[in-house]
Design a protein around this motif. Structure first.
Motif, PDB file in Angstrom:
ATOM      1  N   ARG A   1      -1.269   3.376  -4.855  1.00  0.00           N
ATOM      2  CA  ARG A   1      -2.537   2.721  -4.543  1.00  0.00           C
ATOM      3  C   ARG A   1      -3.605   3.708  -4.079  1.00  0.00           C
ATOM      4  O   ARG A   1      -4.696   3.306  -3.702  1.00  0.00           O
ATOM      5  CB  ARG A   1      -2.334   1.679  -3.436  1.00  0.00           C
ATOM      6  CG  ARG A   1      -1.313   0.627  -3.766  1.00  0.00           C
ATOM      7  CD  ARG A   1      -1.893  -0.377  -4.732  1.00  0.00           C
ATOM      8  NE  ARG A   1      -0.921  -1.404  -5.041  1.00  0.00           N
ATOM      9  CZ  ARG A   1      -0.988  -2.655  -4.597  1.00  0.00           C
ATOM     10  NH1 ARG A   1      -1.965  -3.018  -3.812  1.00  0.00           N
ATOM     11  NH2 ARG A   1      -0.086  -3.529  -4.936  1.00  0.00           N
ATOM     12  N   SER A   2      -3.265   4.998  -4.054  1.00  0.00           N
ATOM     13  CA  SER A   2      -4.208   5.966  -3.514  1.00  0.00           C
ATOM     14  C   SER A   2      -5.423   6.112  -4.420  1.00  0.00           C
ATOM     15  O   SER A   2      -5.278   6.217  -5.647  1.00  0.00           O
ATOM     16  CB  SER A   2      -3.523   7.317  -3.361  1.00  0.00           C
ATOM     17  OG  SER A   2      -4.484   8.309  -3.115  1.00  0.00           O
TER      18      SER A   2
ATOM     19  N   LEU B   1       1.249   8.318  -4.113  1.00  0.00           N
ATOM     20  CA  LEU B   1       1.036   6.945  -3.663  1.00  0.00           C
ATOM     21  C   LEU B   1       0.307   6.199  -4.769  1.00  0.00           C
ATOM     22  O   LEU B   1      -0.786   6.599  -5.176  1.00  0.00           O
ATOM     23  CB  LEU B   1       0.219   6.923  -2.373  1.00  0.00           C
ATOM     24  CG  LEU B   1       0.959   7.387  -1.125  1.00  0.00           C
ATOM     25  CD1 LEU B   1      -0.013   7.712  -0.022  1.00  0.00           C
ATOM     26  CD2 LEU B   1       1.935   6.339  -0.673  1.00  0.00           C
TER      27      LEU B   1
ATOM     28  N   PHE C   1      -6.154   3.211   3.008  1.00  0.00           N
ATOM     29  CA  PHE C   1      -6.802   4.430   2.547  1.00  0.00           C
ATOM     30  C   PHE C   1      -8.267   4.418   2.943  1.00  0.00           C
ATOM     31  O   PHE C   1      -8.910   3.379   2.913  1.00  0.00           O
ATOM     32  CB  PHE C   1      -6.710   4.521   1.019  1.00  0.00           C
ATOM     33  CG  PHE C   1      -5.305   4.548   0.503  1.00  0.00           C
ATOM     34  CD1 PHE C   1      -4.582   5.722   0.519  1.00  0.00           C
ATOM     35  CD2 PHE C   1      -4.708   3.403   0.032  1.00  0.00           C
ATOM     36  CE1 PHE C   1      -3.284   5.761   0.057  1.00  0.00           C
ATOM     37  CE2 PHE C   1      -3.409   3.429  -0.443  1.00  0.00           C
ATOM     38  CZ  PHE C   1      -2.689   4.610  -0.428  1.00  0.00           C
TER      39      PHE C   1
ATOM     40  N   THR D   1       1.171  -1.300   8.214  1.00  0.00           N
ATOM     41  CA  THR D   1       0.990  -0.963   6.816  1.00  0.00           C
ATOM     42  C   THR D   1       0.212   0.346   6.799  1.00  0.00           C
ATOM     43  O   THR D   1       0.074   0.998   7.821  1.00  0.00           O
ATOM     44  CB  THR D   1       0.252  -2.080   6.062  1.00  0.00           C
ATOM     45  OG1 THR D   1       0.113  -1.718   4.707  1.00  0.00           O
ATOM     46  CG2 THR D   1      -1.106  -2.342   6.660  1.00  0.00           C
ATOM     47  N   GLN D   2      -0.263   0.748   5.623  1.00  0.00           N
ATOM     48  CA  GLN D   2      -1.165   1.886   5.627  1.00  0.00           C
ATOM     49  C   GLN D   2      -2.373   1.557   4.777  1.00  0.00           C
ATOM     50  O   GLN D   2      -2.278   0.835   3.799  1.00  0.00           O
ATOM     51  CB  GLN D   2      -0.471   3.162   5.169  1.00  0.00           C
ATOM     52  CG  GLN D   2       0.149   3.118   3.789  1.00  0.00           C
ATOM     53  CD  GLN D   2       0.869   4.427   3.488  1.00  0.00           C
ATOM     54  OE1 GLN D   2       1.070   5.255   4.342  1.00  0.00           O
ATOM     55  NE2 GLN D   2       1.249   4.603   2.241  1.00  0.00           N
TER      56      GLN D   2
ATOM     57  N   ASN E   1       0.813  -1.208   0.000  1.00  0.00           N
ATOM     58  CA  ASN E   1       0.000   0.000   0.000  1.00  0.00           C
ATOM     59  C   ASN E   1       0.849   1.262   0.000  1.00  0.00           C
ATOM     60  O   ASN E   1       0.353   2.346  -0.232  1.00  0.00           O
ATOM     61  CB  ASN E   1      -0.894   0.006   1.241  1.00  0.00           C
ATOM     62  CG  ASN E   1      -2.232  -0.606   0.957  1.00  0.00           C
ATOM     63  OD1 ASN E   1      -2.487  -1.052  -0.152  1.00  0.00           O
ATOM     64  ND2 ASN E   1      -3.078  -0.638   1.953  1.00  0.00           N
TER      65      ASN E   1
END
Lengths: 115, 209
Positions: free
Chosen positions: A77-78, A75, B16, B13-14, A54
Motif C-alpha cells: 500500500r506504500s 509494502l 503512510f 495499524t500503520q 496497510n
C-alpha cells in the motif's frame, strides 16, 4: 479486523496486479534523492506474500552478481511503489518459497506456468 | 474549549504520509464527550472539567449517576472523568469532539495497562533469574536474595518481588497526533497506547510541549 481499522486503510494501487508466489516481477520504486525523484527497478522472484491491511507486503528475491542473494520486502500500500510488472508465473507448490535460499544455479529455477 | 477526550482503543495499524513513510499508529474512537460538570476554584478548590463518554442503556447506570446527568439534561453516559483545566471557557452540556486536537499536536494518553496476574520477579522487575546449568535445579526464574543477613534479620518493606502486575493506570507522554477523522470520531496517535483493545483511554494536552 474492525471496521474502524479498515477506515484508515490506504487506497489500493491500481498499477499493481494480483501477485502469486513464484512470479517473476519487476518492481518500480520511487526514490527521492534530495529534491529529485527517480524510479528504481528491482527484478526478481516473489517468495512471500503477507496480508494485513496497510501492512500488506511481499518479498522479492534476486541473485545479484557473484551469486549473492538479495531479498527486498515492499509494502503493497506504500505510495512509494510506482508499479509492479509480472513477467512470468511459475508452478509452485507452496506459499513461501524459502527453499530457494538454499539453492543456486540451475536448481534454483522454477518451472514456468502458462495461463 | 478544554483539550481533553475520553475514548476507546480500537487497535494498531500503520499509515503512510505523503512522503511514503509508514508510521505505527494506535486508533482511538474518541468522543463525542459532554461536559457534565465544571469544578471551580472558588467552590471546589481546583479548576477542572468533568467529561462524560459513551451513551449507555439507562438501566446500566445507578440512580445517582442518572440523577447527576439528568439535572443538566444530558444523555445517560457510562464513563465520567475529570480533566484539569487552565481556562474555564466551557459550560455544562457542551459537546467535545475529536477536532479539538489537530494533526501534528502532541498529547498525553492515560490508560489501564493489560493485567498480567500474579507475576514473578523475572517478568515484573527484570530479575535475571538463576543459572541454567552447573548443577542447578528449580533456580531458573528464582529471585535470589531479597535482603541482608542477620542484621536486620528481616526483609525491608517495599522490597521488589513477585506479585500482581498490570492493570495499573499508565500515562504515555507526548504522542503525536497523526490522524483526526471528525466524521468517524477517530483519532490516530503515533506509537503504542496502554491497555487492551476496547480499553478506556483519556487523551489530554501534552504536559511537555
Amino acid at each position: 479486523m474492525s471496521n474502524l481499522l479498515k477506515a484508515v486503510e490506504a487506497p489500493v494501487n491500481p498499477n499493481i496486479p494480483e501477485l502469486r508466489p513464484g512470479d517473476v516481477v519487476s518492481v518500480h520504486v520511487r526514490i527521492k534523492e534530495g529534491d529529485r525523484e527517480r524510479i528504481q527497478e528491482f527484478k526478481g522472484t516473489v517468495i512471500r506474500l503477507r496480508n494485513g491491511g496497510n501492512n500488506q507486503n511481499f518479498t522479492v528475491r534476486r541473485v545479484a552478481s557473484n551469486g549473492i542473494g538479495v531479498e527486498r520486502t515492499f509494502l503493497l500500500r506504500s505510495p512509494r511503489l510506482d508499479k509492479v510488472v509480472v513477467e512470468r508465473h511459475s508452478r509452485v507448490r507452496r506459499a513461501q518459497l524459502y527453499f530457494l535460499r538454499e539453492r543456486t544455479g540451475k536448481r534454483a529455477r522454477l518451472k514456468q506456468k502458462f495461463d | 474549549m478544554i483539550k481533553g477526550l475520553i475514548g476507546k482503543k480500537i487497535g494498531m495499524t500503520q499509515v503512510f504520509d505523503e512522503a511514503g513513510v509508514a508510521y505505527p499508529v494506535t486508533l482511538i474512537e474518541a468522543g463525542p464527550c459532554y461536559v457534565t460538570q465544571v469544578r471551580e476554584p472558588s467552590r471546589d478548590g481546583y479548576a477542572a472539567v468533568q467529561l462524560g463518554f459513551s451513551e449507555a442503556n439507562p438501566k446500566r447506570l445507578t440512580g445517582g449517576q442518572l440523577g447527576h446527568l439528568k439535572a443538566n439534561e444530558l444523555p445517560p453516559l457510562r464513563f465520567l472523568r475529570e480533566f484539569r483545566a487552565k481556562s474555564m471557557e466551557v459550560a455544562v452540556g457542551d459537546q467535545i469532539k475529536v477536532d479539538v486536537f489537530a494533526v501534528g499536536e502532541r498529547v498525553d494518553v492515560v490508560g489501564t495497562s493489560k493485567g498480567k496476574g500474579f507475576a514473578g520477579g523475572v517478568k515484573r522487575y527484570g530479575f535475571r533469574g538463576g543459572p541454567k546449568t552447573h548443577g542447578q535445579s528449580d533456580r531458573l526464574r528464582a529471585p535470589g536474595s531479597r535482603g541482608s543477613g542477620t542484621t536486620p534479620g528481616r526483609v525491608y518493606k517495599g522490597a521488589r518481588g513477585a506479585g500482581h502486575m498490570g492493570s495499573d493506570r499508565v500515562t504515555v507522554q507526548s504522542l503525536k497526533v497523526v490522524l483526526v477523522d471528525a466524521e468517524r470520531n477517530l483519532i490516530g496517535l503515533h506509537g503504542a497506547v496502554p491497555g487492551p483493545k476496547g480499553g478506556l483511554i483519556m487523551i489530554k494536552e501534552a504536559r511537555k510541549q
